[in-house]
Design a protein around this motif. Structure first.
Motif: not given
Lengths: 247, 363
Positions: A195-207, B10-21
């Motif tokens: 869930p955290f990766v999906a919401l964009g926290y991957r980079t910050r967590a890696e730091e 999880l909020p769909l709007a905040e999904f990190d699109r970089h995770e997708l192909p």
């Protein structure tokens, strides 16, 4: 209350290092599950308080005792308390986007995020140590960690995230993300991290993980560890270190 | 089974699109939701436990169920399906298959479960899995039978027969294979061979009402009505009140009706007489009393009434006397004409009833 041999040994160690007794007591009004307070002026004993009714008491008390041990393992000149004066408090309010929040709520949030900064960074060192040295507490540790991971996942709920300023949410979630990443690997369950990766926290967590990896795992480096995390999270101006003192 | 799922929202709007192909990062609307759903399904596969992923306009909802130690995903999936939780069970089976695409048990159970859903796309998917199963594990018990049944459901009778013959080649004592092969052969008009398999199936699975039903239908279609009536009655005794019994009752009525017509030409006088007597009995009878008699006969008739043998007598608790099968049928027919003429008894004595009515009115 009768504690496990592991906990009793840790109590003896704190007492030996500090030269002062350890009291372990129930505290029904506690916000967290357990806390530790080192001896200080007016309180010539070390206290570990826990919320009654927890099933993982030995693990919780052990981890709090290890916070004390890490501090007492340092020389007097290397024992630091993390504090916030008015200056740091104001900086934290700004950094966390809490300027327009009601003062009571803003103060509470500042206290919590600073506490999380200290307890998560050092706490991950402690959890690693318990994993390696206290296998007898392993099942309680895993149970407690799973509970914590679930609680952290719930904080990602859109309703909750909408209620708080974005910088605060992101700072909290970044720390939860590195915690999830660590335990996802330990438990071999990558889903905790997802869930955290999906919401964009991957980079910050890696730091944050990189700080954990580069700072030596030595109690004398705990200040450096907290400083490193504060730098990644934009909280450097929000904390001050003060020498721990009994006076 | 630890049925303690926990949901992550999880909020769909905040999904990190970089995770997708890369090709999917700019998708919008339904396509984006589908891409996100697939992302999570893929990421969550291969982990202990199973997840259901739902993506709405606002939220990504992951419902996770931890795997129980020592119990395989397939076992858990099958257990859930047995408890009526088909969706969850299928999710477990899909996870098992994602983890090991050649898992025979997962292929078998998922193929069957999707086929049981009786929905076009799922049935097709189920069929594909079963084809994969027999290709990879040709000796897996039940694999060829499951494939044959799935092919029959899809209307592919020829291939169904091939698969079921293969099942019998692996295990000549497989009653399910013979039951289904007998039905498939009957369906294509190969009644004699079908009957042989069904007779063997009835010995291998004597308590299976479907075997007897298949056999009864085979015999009825072959023109052995009297013999088939015996087996329709057997079905009703094995599955009283069940769905299969309903089919058997209809078959039995059909045979009764045919037998009745064969014996009496266009108008059976004894049936006219029985209808006339029924009209007289019911003439001054109150509604509840009439209903009681009619329903009692209907219950009795569900097991089949022999209309060919007047010596076979029956009694009712609601009406004194002893009655032949034909007389009871006429009483029931007339009774329902009064209570609810829309009821179809599956036994047509309209002509006899009309004649009796004409006489009754003229009397």
């Amino acid at each position: 209350m009768s504690f496990s041999p592991e906990v009793q040994q840790l109590i003896a160690e704190v007492e030996q290092l500090s030269g002062l007794p350890v009291h372990v007591a129930e505290e029904p009004t506690l916000n967290s599950r357990a806390t530790a307070s080192p001896a200080r002026a007016g309180s010539p004993a070390n206290w570990v308080r826990y919320r009654p009714g927890v099933a993982t008491l030995d693990y919780l008390v052990a981890s709090q005792l290890l916070f004390l041990i890490r501090m007492y393992a340092c020389s007097l000149e290397e024992r630091w308390d993390v504090i916030t004066t008015e200056v740091e408090h104001a900086a934290c309010i700004k950094a966390m986007g809490l300027e327009s929040s009601p003062p009571g709520l803003a103060n509470l949030m500042v206290g919590q995020i600073i506490s999380q900064l200290r307890t998560y960074s050092i706490g991950m060192r402690i959890d690693r140590w318990i994993l390696d040295h206290l296998p007898g507490l392993g099942s309680q540790q895993v149970e407690e960690i799973r509970s914590q991971l679930s609680e952290n996942e719930r904080s990602l709920d859109p309703e909750i995230r909408r209620k708080f300023p974005r910088p605060l949410v992101n700072t909290n979630s970044a720390m939860n993300a590195v915690f999830a990443s660590f335990w996802a690997k330990e438990l071999n369950e990558p889903r905790f991290n997802l869930p955290f990766v999906a919401l964009g926290y991957r980079t910050r967590a890696e730091e944050l993980a990189a700080v954990l990896d580069t700072v030596p795992d030595d109690p004398r480096s705990d200040r450096k560890l907290i400083e490193g995390w504060a730098g990644v999270l934009g909280l450097s101006d929000s904390i001050r270190f003060r020498l721990h003192s009994f006076s | 089974m630890p049925d303690t799922p926990h949901d992550v929202h999880l909020p769909l709007a905040e999904f990190d699109r970089h995770e997708l192909p890369e090709a999917e990062r700019d998708l919008q609307g339904e396509e984006f939701r589908r891409a996100v759903e697939q992302y999570f399904i893929k990421q969550l596969s291969g982990q202990s436990g199973a997840a259901e992923v739902v993506v709405t306009d606002e939220r990504i909802i992951i419902r996770w169920i931890d795997a129980e130690a020592g119990v395989t995903l397939v076992d858990q999936g099958v257990g859930l399906i047995k408890q009526g939780e088909a969706g969850k069970g299928i999710s477990f089976l899909q996870k098992a298959l994602e983890r090991n695409p050649e898992d025979a048990s997962a292929l078998f159970n998922l193929g069957m479960a999707l086929g049981d859903r009786n929905e076009g796309q799922d049935a097709q998917e189920g069929l594909k899995l079963l084809l994969r199963l027999v290709a990879k594990h040709p000796t897996f018990k039940g694999g060829w039978v499951a494939l044959g049944v799935a092919q029959a459901r899809a209307g592919d009778w020829e291939n169904s027969i091939v698969s079921l013959r293969e099942a019998i080649r692996h295990d000549p004592n497989d009653g399910h294979a013979r039951k289904n092969l007998g039905a498939a052969l009957s369906r294509l008009g190969q009644h004699q061979e079908g009957k042989e398999h069904l007779m063997l199936a009835s010995m291998l699975l004597p308590q299976d009402p479907q075997v007897w039903l298949n056999l009864a239908m085979n015999l009825e279609e072959s023109g052995s009505g009297k013999e088939s009536a015996v087996f329709y009655r057997k079905v009703i005794s094995l599955d009283p009140g069940g769905r299969i019994s309903e089919v058997a009752e209809t078959g039995l009525n059909r045979i009764t009706s045919d037998t009745f017509r064969e014996k009496g030409g266009t108008l059976r006088q004894e049936a006219v007489d029985h209808c006339l007597e029924a009209l007289r009995i019911f003439k001054d009878m109150t509604g509840p009393k009439l209903q009681k008699i009619t329903f009692e006969i209907a219950m009795l008739g569900a097991k089949g009434l022999n209309v060919s043998d007047p010596a076979e007598r029956h009694t009712l608790t609601s009406l004194p006397g002893t009655f032949s099968g034909l007389k009871l049928l006429c009483l029931e027919y007339v009774g329902f004409k009064i209570i609810d003429p829309s009821v179809d008894l599956g036994f047509d004595i309209t002509a006899e009833y009309e004649e009796a009515l004409r006489v009754h009115r003229g009397a």
